[in-house]
Design an enzyme around this catalytic site. Structure first.
Site, PDB file in Angstrom:
ATOM      1  N   SER A   1      18.911  20.894  39.029  1.00 13.25           N
ATOM      2  CA  SER A   1      19.020  22.015  39.853  1.00 13.25           C
ATOM      3  C   SER A   1      19.041  23.284  38.859  1.00 13.25           C
ATOM      4  O   SER A   1      18.621  24.238  39.437  1.00 13.25           O
ATOM      5  CB  SER A   1      20.088  22.017  40.723  1.00 13.25           C
ATOM      6  OG  SER A   1      20.088  21.077  41.847  1.00 13.25           O
TER       7      SER A   1
ATOM      8  N   LYS B   1      25.381  31.479  41.871  1.00 11.31           N
ATOM      9  CA  LYS B   1      24.958  30.647  42.745  1.00 11.31           C
ATOM     10  C   LYS B   1      26.336  30.532  43.833  1.00 11.31           C
ATOM     11  O   LYS B   1      27.235  30.345  43.440  1.00 11.31           O
ATOM     12  CB  LYS B   1      24.669  29.122  42.334  1.00 11.31           C
ATOM     13  CG  LYS B   1      24.250  28.166  43.159  1.00 11.31           C
ATOM     14  CD  LYS B   1      23.767  26.797  42.414  1.00 11.31           C
ATOM     15  CE  LYS B   1      23.206  25.702  43.425  1.00 11.31           C
ATOM     16  NZ  LYS B   1      22.703  24.700  42.562  1.00 11.31           N
TER      17      LYS B   1
ATOM     18  N   SER C   1      18.332  22.886  43.247  1.00 10.63           N
ATOM     19  CA  SER C   1      19.043  23.662  44.739  1.00 10.63           C
ATOM     20  C   SER C   1      19.254  25.183  44.358  1.00 10.63           C
ATOM     21  O   SER C   1      19.682  25.764  45.028  1.00 10.63           O
ATOM     22  CB  SER C   1      20.455  22.739  44.975  1.00 10.63           C
ATOM     23  OG  SER C   1      21.317  22.921  43.921  1.00 10.63           O
TER      24      SER C   1
END
Length: 597
Positions: A172, A74, A148
């Protein structure tokens, strides 16, 4: 190449010579090139990736637990030589070093492919708040991918990589797993180092793991989890590696919210799938108990209604002051509120949270884990954009309390709606019960009989993988990789886990008259040193055979590791050191052998 990227398939292919690490890296790049460009913010160059592959190919596949396994990161987690943006171009910087977790995975043979898209500054559960576009949901691009950690989840679900790193402050690492048919592990707070992570809420952040199955998540966790003194929020795992509390056992009891506390926002399909999932757990032999879910829900409301939004403001305060237009409008609207609270508000919320924690503690005396929906419904992008704040809040109904209450959790896929969109539940337990939850998730995945992610592949084992039927053993001498007696481990099916060291409470001696040369390690509280170790996973069925080969004065005892946990390993009887040369100053049997030669 229609090949599953689950770690078992790749490992079998490497061992058989069916393909090489370089072959897999080329296939990864081809899949990324042919796919949705909005999944990735940055992909490393083919030259650098293939150079890493060549380095790994020079090693024995048995020597590295994640040999040649491709993974995604990420883009709020640092990867050396790649930019970190947190989905904000104006925030962009190049990382000089890997984040600690990335470095550990790389040392275990895994290859970071690049950086994936996310809700800007990890603020959101939806996956649509990024200037780099919206990664398409792996099953239907009209639906949100979840956030997210949107790109991290979709990249695994589509089979572009084997696993990925996300983050999870409010859900997330679980909501995108649910929406893309993946296992999503939200580790216990502090179990994975946050060094090299752009913070959202620094006191609550967790680096999370997305995987095609629970076994792959466990393999990554075992490599990535270790105490990091450079991270102020890092915590050693208080459960020893062989503790029965870390694994599945028969007759466990699980809690479910009372019916009036369940919330599906009018989604009958998700309600029915949840009830089916609970029935499946009961059919597996787990015992259901209805619980009062209200303190969890009350704690959840504190995350965005309380002072923890101020942490998000703190993390990017210079940017939001100097260039507020650089932020996504919804992200900015949420984070700007963090400046409004007072110290009194912070203490008020802290006192409330502590009361909720106390209220939930007694629950764990009667249940081993909770089983809730991961999300109450799944929205389309069109629905979400019409009401972005409220619908995002709805998605946090079953997730926002987790880190505030210091819990561990695993999201598990369990079914599909009539529209062929995925659904899953989340297994929840107190901190540091991560591996117990993963073993339960594995059993549930087998019973659910679903494909992995959005791929065509299924891989279901009739029994738990061998790694769950193994226990770690610490070796400090001739049994270490590359040394003369290492074959005694590998011939019994042991696999390398990681390198580490003891606590600074041990002394190392070169035992005279041993062939091959062997050390003896003894514990000394007052004059010890930290001694290099290797941890190997040895099948429990082979422990007797291994121990029978150990000559006096050596034996197996409890060894304290550098993170404060204990593991079984080689120790020496004190009497044997009286005529032995002490080599503690080298802090490593290997270093002593090099110095002697």
């Amino acid at each position: 190449m229609n090949l599953s990227f689950d770690t078992t398939t790749l490992r079998e292919g490497y061992l058989s010579g069916k393909f090489t690490v370089s072959d897999i890296i080329r296939e990864v790049l081809a899949r990324i090139e042919a796919g949705d460009s909005k999944i990735w913010i940055c992909v490393d160059t083919a030259d650098r990736l293939l150079a890493q592959a060549k380095e790994i190919e020079e090693k024995d596949p048995n020597s590295l637990p994640l040999y040649g396994i491709p993974f995604a990161v990420k883009d709020n987690i640092d990867v050396a030589k790649l930019p970190t943006t947190a989905a904000c171009p104006d925030y962009r910087y190049f990382a000089d070093e890997d984040a600690t977790v990335v470095a550990q995975l790389r040392a275990a043979g895994a290859i970071p492919i690049g950086k994936t898209n996310l809700d800007q500054f990890a603020t959101g559960l939806v996956g649509v708040r990024s200037p780099y576009g919206i990664p398409g949901n792996a099953f239907d691009p009209q639906y949100i991918p979840g956030g997210s950690s949107s790109g991290s989840a979709v990249s695994v679900a589509l089979g572009q990589v084997s696993f990925s790193l996300g983050t999870d402050t409010a859900g997330s690492g679980r909501v995108p797993a649910c929406f893309n048919n993946l296992v999503g592990l939200k580790p216990s707070r502090g179990l994975l180092s946050s060094t090299g992570l752009v913070p959202a809420c620094k006191s609550l952040d967790c680096i999370s793991i997305f995987a095609l199955n629970a076994f792959d998540a466990q393999a990554a966790l075992r490599v990535a989890a270790s105490y990091d003194p450079s991270d102020a929020y890092s915590r050693p795992n208080p459960l020893s590696l062989e503790s029965p509390r870390r694994a599945y056992r028969d007759g466990m009891t699980f809690g479910v919210p009372s019916p009036e506390q369940l919330q599906f926002f009018g989604d009958e399909n998700y309600l029915n799938l949840y009830l089916q999932s609970i029935a499946r757990l009961e059919a597996l032999g787990f015992k259901k108990q209805v619980i009062d879910f209200s303190p969890f829900l009350a704690a959840a409301r504190l995350l965005y209604e309380g002072p923890w939004v101020a942490e998000r403001y703190w993390a990017i305060q210079d940017l939001i002051k100097d260039a507020p237009e650089a932020l996504h409008p919804v992200t900015r609207a949420i984070i700007e509120k963090g400046i409004d609270g007072t110290a009194v508000d912070a203490f008020d919320a802290t006192y409330k949270l502590q009361a909720f924690r106390q209220e939930t503690l007694s629950l764990w005396e009667s249940v081993d884990f909770l089983a809730t929906p991961t999300a109450g419904t799944h929205y389309t992008i069109e629905q979400l954009e019409a009401d972005p704040i409220q619908l995002n809040s709805n998605l946090g109904y079953y997730t926002n309390f987790m880190n505030l209450l210091d819990l561990s959790s695993v999201a598990v896929p369990t079914g599909f709606t009539p529209k062929k969109m995925p659904f899953g539940i989340t297994l929840i337990a107190p901190a540091f019960h991560d591996e117990k939850l993963l073993s339960i998730a594995h059993k549930l995945q087998l019973a659910s009989e679903l494909r992995m992610g959005a791929t065509e592949h299924q891989r279901f084992e009739p029994v738990l993988p061998a790694q769950w039927d193994s226990a770690p053993i610490a070796v400090c001498g001739a049994h270490m990789s590359g040394l003369p007696l290492n074959h005694q481990l590998t011939e019994l099916g042991a696999t390398f886990q990681r390198s580490t060291s003891t606590s600074p409470r041990y002394r190392l001696y070169a035992l005279p008259g041993t062939n091959p040369p062997k050390p003896g390690m003894v514990r000394d509280e007052s004059n010890g040193a930290a001694i290099e170790l290797e941890l190997w996973n040895l099948p429990q069925s082979q422990w007797a055979a291994f121990i029978s080969q150990i000559p006096s004065p050596l034996g197996i005892g409890n060894i304290e590791l550098s993170d404060g946990s204990f593991v079984k390993g080689f120790l020496c009887e004190q009497w044997a050191t009286s005529q032995a040369e002490e080599v503690s100053a080298h802090r490593s049997w290997r270093e002593y052998l090099r110095a002697r030669s």
